[in-house]
Enzyme design. Structure first.
Site, PDB file in Angstrom:
ATOM      1  N   CYS A  54      -6.992  -7.335 -10.975  1.00 13.15           N
ATOM      2  CA  CYS A  54      -6.111  -8.502 -10.936  1.00 13.15           C
ATOM      3  C   CYS A  54      -6.664  -9.634 -11.789  1.00 13.15           C
ATOM      4  CB  CYS A  54      -5.887  -8.954  -9.498  1.00 13.15           C
ATOM      5  SG  CYS A  54      -4.822  -7.818  -8.585  1.00 13.15           S
TER       6      CYS A  54
ATOM      7  N   GLU B 104       0.822  -1.204   0.000  1.00 10.44           N
ATOM      8  CA  GLU B 104       0.000   0.000   0.000  1.00 10.44           C
ATOM      9  C   GLU B 104       0.860   1.258   0.000  1.00 10.44           C
ATOM     10  OE1 GLU B 104      -3.800  -1.976   2.318  1.00 10.44           O
ATOM     11  OE2 GLU B 104      -2.616  -0.475   3.373  1.00 10.44           O
TER      12      GLU B 104
ATOM     13  N   GLU C 101      -1.400 -10.033  -6.365  1.00 14.04           N
ATOM     14  CA  GLU C 101      -1.433 -10.771  -7.623  1.00 14.04           C
ATOM     15  C   GLU C 101      -0.612 -10.058  -8.697  1.00 14.04           C
ATOM     16  OE1 GLU C 101      -5.562 -11.300  -5.697  1.00 14.04           O
ATOM     17  OE2 GLU C 101      -3.995  -9.785  -5.770  1.00 14.04           O
TER      18      GLU C 101
ATOM     19  N   CYS D 120      -9.250  -9.091  -7.066  1.00 17.52           N
ATOM     20  CA  CYS D 120     -10.090  -7.948  -7.447  1.00 17.52           C
ATOM     21  C   CYS D 120     -10.250  -7.937  -8.976  1.00 17.52           C
ATOM     22  CB  CYS D 120      -9.477  -6.640  -6.956  1.00 17.52           C
ATOM     23  SG  CYS D 120      -7.981  -6.125  -7.852  1.00 17.52           S
TER      24      CYS D 120
END
Length: 141
Positions: free
Chosen positions: A98, A45, A56, A95
């Site tokens: 990804c 992050e 990923e 997500c």
């Protein structure tokens, strides 16, 4: 230890190196090649949220360098809140962004890449494929 267990274990180890001070949600991913080589990644992050990197994506970038996207066979993803190493929260799935990245790697590899989606302990698992997770992916065509 089965091949799937070995891949999940690599993702669990990668999860321990995640940098997630904002969400406190740690994710690790491991990409296995057709030859059994493994490349790993973890989420990273940033205070500017847009600059964060998913596990990923991180693992796929490492795989591209280690053995090439054309040799990607399967991927394991594990995740859960910081401090949760016992699992029980259900398997997490990639997500949307990804999923698209995995779909492009699958197209390069000419296969329907298998994805092992796991909880923080790697025990609660959902085995699926990228076509099941993203049936209408954008393609290079």
């Amino acid at each position: 230890m089965s091949g799937a267990d070995r891949l999940v274990e690599a993702a669990l180890q990668a999860r321990q190196k995640a940098y997630a001070p904002y969400s406190n949600f740690l994710v690790g991913a491991a990409v296995e090649s057709v030859n059994g080589d493994i490349a790993v990644g973890a989420n990273m992050e940033n205070a500017c949220y847009r600059l964060g990197v998913c596990a990923e994506q991180s693992a796929l970038a490492a795989a591209a360098q280690a053995f090439g996207l054309g040799k990607v066979a399967r991927i394991a993803v594990v995740g859960g809140p910081r401090g949760d190493d016992t699992g029980g929260g259900g398997p997490i799935t990639p997500c949307g962004g990804c999923r698209q990245a995995i779909a492009e790697a699958a197209q390069q590899a000419g296969c329907d890449t298998e994805i092992l989606c796991c909880d923080a302990a790697g025990e609660d698992r959902l085995t699926t494929t990228i076509r099941q997770l993203l049936p209408a992916a954008f393609t290079l065509d």
